[in-house]
Motif scaffolding. Structure first.
Motif, PDB file in Angstrom:
ATOM      1  N   ALA B  75      -1.143 -12.804   1.812  1.00  0.00           N
ATOM      2  CA  ALA B  75      -1.525 -13.886   2.910  1.00  0.00           C
ATOM      3  C   ALA B  75      -2.312 -12.941   4.014  1.00  0.00           C
ATOM      4  CB  ALA B  75      -0.577 -14.468   3.686  1.00  0.00           C
ATOM      5  N   ARG B  76      -1.984 -11.667   4.161  1.00  0.00           N
ATOM      6  CA  ARG B  76      -2.741 -10.888   5.074  1.00  0.00           C
ATOM      7  C   ARG B  76      -4.243 -10.798   4.883  1.00  0.00           C
ATOM      8  NH1 ARG B  76       1.464  -8.078   8.044  1.00  0.00           N
ATOM      9  NH2 ARG B  76       3.108  -8.533   6.903  1.00  0.00           N
ATOM     10  N   ARG B  77      -4.535 -10.364   3.637  1.00  0.00           N
ATOM     11  CA  ARG B  77      -5.994 -10.392   3.182  1.00  0.00           C
ATOM     12  C   ARG B  77      -6.471 -11.507   2.985  1.00  0.00           C
ATOM     13  NH1 ARG B  77      -5.638  -4.942  -0.564  1.00  0.00           N
ATOM     14  NH2 ARG B  77      -3.342  -4.349   0.118  1.00  0.00           N
ATOM     15  N   VAL B 149      -7.353 -18.235  12.730  1.00  0.00           N
ATOM     16  CA  VAL B 149      -6.612 -17.424  13.781  1.00  0.00           C
ATOM     17  C   VAL B 149      -5.986 -15.990  13.619  1.00  0.00           C
ATOM     18  CG1 VAL B 149      -4.356 -18.736  13.839  1.00  0.00           C
ATOM     19  CG2 VAL B 149      -5.440 -17.958  16.260  1.00  0.00           C
ATOM     20  N   LEU B 150      -5.746 -16.190  12.282  1.00  0.00           N
ATOM     21  CA  LEU B 150      -5.327 -14.864  11.481  1.00  0.00           C
ATOM     22  C   LEU B 150      -6.278 -13.894  11.180  1.00  0.00           C
ATOM     23  CD1 LEU B 150      -2.457 -16.637   9.333  1.00  0.00           C
ATOM     24  CD2 LEU B 150      -2.146 -15.557  11.576  1.00  0.00           C
ATOM     25  N   ALA B 151      -7.525 -14.351  11.249  1.00  0.00           N
ATOM     26  CA  ALA B 151      -8.520 -13.610  10.936  1.00  0.00           C
ATOM     27  C   ALA B 151      -8.479 -12.620   9.848  1.00  0.00           C
ATOM     28  CB  ALA B 151      -8.863 -12.514  12.021  1.00  0.00           C
ATOM     29  N   PRO B 152      -8.145 -13.166   8.394  1.00  0.00           N
ATOM     30  CA  PRO B 152      -7.967 -12.619   7.475  1.00  0.00           C
ATOM     31  C   PRO B 152      -9.505 -12.177   6.811  1.00  0.00           C
ATOM     32  CG  PRO B 152      -7.817 -14.930   6.966  1.00  0.00           C
ATOM     33  CD  PRO B 152      -7.923 -14.831   8.325  1.00  0.00           C
ATOM     34  N   PRO B 153      -9.705 -11.083   6.121  1.00  0.00           N
ATOM     35  CA  PRO B 153     -10.912 -10.734   5.631  1.00  0.00           C
ATOM     36  C   PRO B 153     -11.580 -11.671   4.549  1.00  0.00           C
ATOM     37  CG  PRO B 153      -9.151  -9.083   5.009  1.00  0.00           C
ATOM     38  CD  PRO B 153      -8.524 -10.179   5.931  1.00  0.00           C
ATOM     39  N   VAL B 154     -10.693 -12.391   4.096  1.00  0.00           N
ATOM     40  CA  VAL B 154     -11.175 -13.328   2.760  1.00  0.00           C
ATOM     41  C   VAL B 154     -10.799 -14.637   3.135  1.00  0.00           C
ATOM     42  CG1 VAL B 154     -11.312 -13.871   0.353  1.00  0.00           C
ATOM     43  CG2 VAL B 154     -11.301 -11.283   1.174  1.00  0.00           C
ATOM     44  N   GLY B 183     -18.375 -11.625   9.617  1.00  0.00           N
ATOM     45  CA  GLY B 183     -17.993 -10.738   8.499  1.00  0.00           C
ATOM     46  C   GLY B 183     -16.954 -11.088   7.676  1.00  0.00           C
ATOM     47  N   ALA B 184     -16.233 -12.063   7.516  1.00  0.00           N
ATOM     48  CA  ALA B 184     -15.439 -12.682   6.520  1.00  0.00           C
ATOM     49  C   ALA B 184     -16.291 -13.094   5.254  1.00  0.00           C
ATOM     50  CB  ALA B 184     -14.571 -13.970   6.926  1.00  0.00           C
ATOM     51  N   THR B 185     -15.424 -12.884   4.110  1.00  0.00           N
ATOM     52  CA  THR B 185     -15.971 -13.225   2.907  1.00  0.00           C
ATOM     53  C   THR B 185     -15.553 -14.678   2.874  1.00  0.00           C
ATOM     54  OG1 THR B 185     -15.480 -11.153   2.004  1.00  0.00           O
ATOM     55  CG2 THR B 185     -15.950 -12.802   0.505  1.00  0.00           C
ATOM     56  N   VAL B 186     -16.321 -15.598   2.454  1.00  0.00           N
ATOM     57  CA  VAL B 186     -15.941 -16.962   2.362  1.00  0.00           C
ATOM     58  C   VAL B 186     -16.230 -17.527   0.832  1.00  0.00           C
ATOM     59  CG1 VAL B 186     -16.342 -19.514   3.067  1.00  0.00           C
ATOM     60  CG2 VAL B 186     -16.489 -17.669   4.913  1.00  0.00           C
ATOM     61  N   ILE B 187     -15.002 -18.003   0.316  1.00  0.00           N
ATOM     62  CA  ILE B 187     -15.035 -18.366  -1.024  1.00  0.00           C
ATOM     63  C   ILE B 187     -14.625 -20.118  -1.180  1.00  0.00           C
ATOM     64  CG2 ILE B 187     -14.085 -18.297  -3.501  1.00  0.00           C
ATOM     65  CD1 ILE B 187     -13.726 -15.363  -2.685  1.00  0.00           C
ATOM     66  N   MET B 188     -15.428 -20.867  -1.595  1.00  0.00           N
ATOM     67  CA  MET B 188     -14.829 -22.229  -1.447  1.00  0.00           C
ATOM     68  C   MET B 188     -15.079 -23.221  -2.631  1.00  0.00           C
ATOM     69  SD  MET B 188     -17.512 -24.531   1.135  1.00  0.00           S
ATOM     70  CE  MET B 188     -19.402 -24.392   0.544  1.00  0.00           C
ATOM     71  N   VAL B 189     -14.503 -23.962  -2.920  1.00  0.00           N
ATOM     72  CA  VAL B 189     -14.529 -25.100  -4.019  1.00  0.00           C
ATOM     73  C   VAL B 189     -15.117 -26.251  -3.359  1.00  0.00           C
ATOM     74  CG1 VAL B 189     -13.542 -26.930  -5.618  1.00  0.00           C
ATOM     75  CG2 VAL B 189     -12.684 -24.150  -5.606  1.00  0.00           C
ATOM     76  N   CYS B 190     -16.228 -26.867  -3.763  1.00  0.00           N
ATOM     77  CA  CYS B 190     -16.907 -27.829  -3.281  1.00  0.00           C
ATOM     78  C   CYS B 190     -17.526 -28.617  -4.203  1.00  0.00           C
ATOM     79  CB  CYS B 190     -17.885 -27.602  -1.900  1.00  0.00           C
ATOM     80  SG  CYS B 190     -18.440 -28.647  -1.005  1.00  0.00           S
TER      81      CYS B 190
END
Lengths: 279, 285, 256
Positions: B75-77, B149-154, B183-190
């Protein structure tokens, strides 16, 4: 078929009316699409059509809603339900049984449909939704699109004059969404039924509906043929309704003076119009 | 870096869901997964934060196999936004909800408070509101905020715009674009191809448990074969551009034939039409 | 695989039996289990239960259920072992002893509970909820509203369990350690999640009630059901066999 006059409604726990001053006439056999931003009152409007308001939600009801000559306030909910079939937003909680066939039987049994008619109606409704092969399946084994079709078929079996659906394709992918609308349109055409659909996907509504109703802050902003309503793409955007992109494109070309025709409802109409412009 | 190496998954007693999935997503990408319901997209998302472990093959997050990590450690990442915000929201005020993630990760403190304050400000929340009394769109925003708010990298998003109206959808996507730009990696189902076209830079198409196409977004959306195979409906302007190119062959290589957005198409049509008018004029002169 | 207590379609003899006969036979079977303390007889009943499960292809869920009931009954048996000092002394305790008799008694309890539970649960796996409701209304003249309330409750169990699973997953993904530590810790973590579960349950039941109402729930009477539930020879035989089991159980108790 449906006459709504000067209708306003305020939920008992609400501070202001959710819909007000609604006047709307829906002709027999129309395919009506209702849309608007979240909280605009479009769901409340459908609850008024199928009698859930005032029969299930308490509140202040002004004006009148008359379906096929019946004032929904004067008769019991069940009497409205005989005329108006409703498919709820959350189909999972609509199901009362675990197998498709039983789900289909439920309403038929309750409304006392004669035994010798039941089998025929059941088959017809399954055929209308193109799901005859699902009859013996358990509901949990179905995909989202199939569940939606079963929920609709179980209402179609009751032969309602009017069909009201609240966001029937919210959870579906584009292919299944189209398939549901295709089947609804075919049913309406073949049985002369009136269909009212609340939907966020305006591209689908524009393509299938012959009357588009735009609700904004509890009032009807537009109620007309889709091509007419879509002329106002700027205004629609301001009230939180996004036009199909092909419509926006052609409206902007009209503003540039390159296109004079009516607003287009889908890609096919846009292509035809552009072929002329570019020929 | 997220890598899927020949990943197979099958749920108990049913047909396999994933049948050998391979891809690698580099840091800072914005990737959309598209395909019909049941193609295996949600399963793929759940593999990324370890809610599901592969039956065969490997899922690697920054080189570490998810089989070796618990979801709560991941969950941190990897921040994960579920389709239904009601399953995520569990506190009685907006502020508590935003702090919840920090507490779960053992990071509560002055810094957490400051970040929560900043996000309340940015999203325009009332910190004392009861989340369960907010409407669907606001709850979705809150669920998103409690991840952001947790600013995870992914950040992994399962249909972030489903059930939202146009304005709410724009709001949610604007936030997602912002975290991507930071800078976050974003992965989405859409499922909404217009949203995919507007935001994602890369598109992975799934069908029947396999990746059938993986390329820059518009390359995928302009590929008739891919669209057909995965039963996808292309965004309207792309569709229009392809249709026009087919109907009037000379347009296929003109700007009209490669326009992807309303603005591009508008400019292309204006140029084409005005060009034709100029030609007419010069011929008649 | 289907969820807990969820109907699994099939055409086995058990599937086709009259729902009321099934319920009655299963209940009588359970009564027989509780009427006897004969370990051999109970073991035979347990074997019968598994055999029944096998005839309708439900052996796997039956074994799963047996394990669950076994785990639950262990608590009971522990108490029994510590408090029934009979038979040869095995371990001396400050207040008595654990004897061979205590172990035997405990074993009997476990076998009895598992044997009694299997057919009852089997009924739900091989009978559509709808058929149970309708048959109970038609044959036993139970008022429809009560039957509906009961079956909807059962109908909602898998939905709620699914919801709870979804909620726990969502929280795990936020870093709540549902996937580490023991059961006590897990239960403590689950408490705050009752709020979202409750909210979603209330919403679901509310919309379910409205959905049923617009489909003519209020018009339904005992004779509304389309399907008839006649008793066949097989049903009568099954119930007779169940009665015979109860008689055997009682008789064994008197004779031995």
């Amino acid at each position: 078929m449906i006459e709504i006059s000067n209708f306003s409604f305020q939920y008992r726990e609400g501070a202001t009316p959710v819909v007000q001053g609604i006047d709307l006439a829906i002709p027999d056999g129309a395919f009506v699409g209702i849309t608007g931003a979240a909280g605009s009152g479009k769901s409340t409007l459908t609850y008024a059509l199928n009698g859930i308001i005032p029969h299930c939600y308490p509140g202040d009801f002004y004006g009148s809603v008359v379906v096929d000559g019946l004032d929904t306030c004067d008769v019991a909910l069940t009497d409205v339900s005989r005329l108006v079939g409703s498919v709820c937003q959350d189909v999972d909680s609509q199901f009362v049984t675990s197998v498709v066939e039983d789900e289909m039987l439920y309403g038929l049994e309750n409304f006392g449909v004669p035994r010798d008619e039941i089998e025929g109606r059941l088959e017809q409704a399954l055929d209308d939704m193109g799901i005859a092969d699902l009859r013996d399946r358990t509901i949990t084994s179905l995909s989202g699109g199939q569940k939606q079709k079963v929920a609709i078929a179980s209402i179609l079996a009751l032969n309602p004059r009017v069909l009201v659906l609240d966001e029937p394709t919210a959870e579906l992918d584009p292919a299944s969404s189209r398939s549901v609308f295709d089947l609804l349109a075919r049913y309406a055409r073949e049985h002369g039924a009136t269909v009212v659909v609340v939907e966020q996907k305006i591209a689908l509504l524009s393509q299938y509906a012959d009357m588009l109703v735009i609700v904004d802050e509890g009032r009807i902003r537009f109620a007309d043929a889709p091509a007419k309503v879509l002329e106002h793409s700027g205004e629609l955007e301001r009230i939180g309704v996004n036009c199909p992109r092909s419509t926006t494109l052609m409206n902007r070309l009209r503003a540039e003076g390159l296109y004079q025709g009516p607003s287009v409802r889908n890609v096919r109409e846009a292509r035809e119009a552009l072929e002329e412009v570019l020929a | 870096m997220i890598e899927f190496k020949d990943v197979h998954v099958s749920y108990e007693a049913s047909a396999p869901i994933l049948k050998g999935v391979n891809f690698a997503i580099r840091d800072g990408e914005f990737v959309a997964f598209v395909g019909t319901n049941g193609a295996g997209k949600s399963t793929t998302m759940r593999l990324m934060n370890g809610l599901l472990k592969p039956d065969a093959g490997q899922v690697l997050i920054d080189g570490v196999s998810t089989a070796e990590l618990r979801t709560s450690e991941l969950a941190r990442r990897v921040g994960f936004l579920f389709q239904n915000p009601d399953r995520q929201i569990c506190c009685t005020t907006v502020r508590e909800e935003l702090l919840f993630g920090f507490r779960a990760l053992g990071q509560a403190g002055a810094e957490a408070d400051a970040r929560v304050d900043a996000i309340i400000e940015e999203f325009g929340f009332d910190p004392d509101d009861d989340p369960f009394l907010l409407n669907r769109g606001a709850r979705q925003l809150l669920a998103l905020a409690s991840i952001v708010v947790l600013a995870p990298p992914v950040v992994v998003l399962d249909e972030p715009t489903t059930g939202l109206d146009y304005r709410e959808c724009e709001k949610v996507m604007a936030i997602i674009r912002r975290i991507h730009e930071q800078g976050a990696t974003v992965i989405m189902v859409c499922h909404d191809m217009e949203v995919v076209a507007d935001y994602a830079t890369r598109c992975i198409v799934m069908s029947d448990g396999r990746v059938v196409d993986d390329a820059p977004t518009f390359e995928v959306l302009r590929n008739r074969d891919t669209l057909e195979r995965a039963s996808l409906v292309p965004p309207q302007i792309v569709d229009l551009s392809l249709e026009l190119g087919r109907a009037i062959p000379r347009l296929a290589d003109a700007p009209v034939g490669s326009a992807n957005t309303v603005d591009e198409m508008l400019a292309a049509v204006v140029e084409e039409a005005r060009g034709a008018q100029d030609e007419e004029r010069s011929v008649s002169a | 695989m289907s969820a807990f207590l969820e109907y699994v379609p099939g055409t086995s003899p058990l599937h086709r039996m009259n729902p009321v006969a099934k319920l009655a036979a299963a209940a009588l079977f359970a009564v027989a289990c509780f009427c006897s303390s004969n370990l051999v007889f109970l073991a035979v009943l347990l074997a019968c239960g598994f055999a029944l499960a096998a005839t309708c292809g439900m052996l796997r869920p039956a074994v799963g259920l047996a394990k669950a009931v076994f785990a639950f009954s262990l608590i009971l048996t522990l108490v029994q072992i510590l408090t029934t000092p009979t038979g040869a002394v095995l371990v001396a305790l400050p207040w008595g002893y654990i004897g061979t008799g205590s172990l035997l008694a405990a074993l009997t309890t476990v076998v009895r509970l598992v044997a009694a539970a299997i057919p009852l649960f089997l009924v739900f796996y091989v009978t559509k909820m709808n058929d149970i409701t309708n048959a109970v209304v038609k044959v036993l003249h139970v008022p429809y509203k009560y039957a509906f309330t009961f079956t909807s409750t059962i109908h909602f169990i898998p939905l709620f369990m699914n919801d709870m699973k979804g909620i726990m997953e969502a929280q795990t993904a936020r870093g709540v350690e549902f996937d580490a530590g023991g059961i006590v810790r897990k239960v403590r973590l689950m408490v705050p999640l009752c709020v979202p579960l409750l909210v979603s349950s209330v919403r679901k039941t509310n919309s379910a009630a409205i959905a049923a109402e617009v489909r003519g729930f209020n018009l339904r009477t005992a004779s509304s059901g389309y399907k008839e539930y006649p008793f066949a020879a097989f049903d009568v035989a099954a119930m007779a066999a169940a009665v015979a089991l109860v008689v055997c159980a009682v008789a064994l108790g008197i004779v031995l």
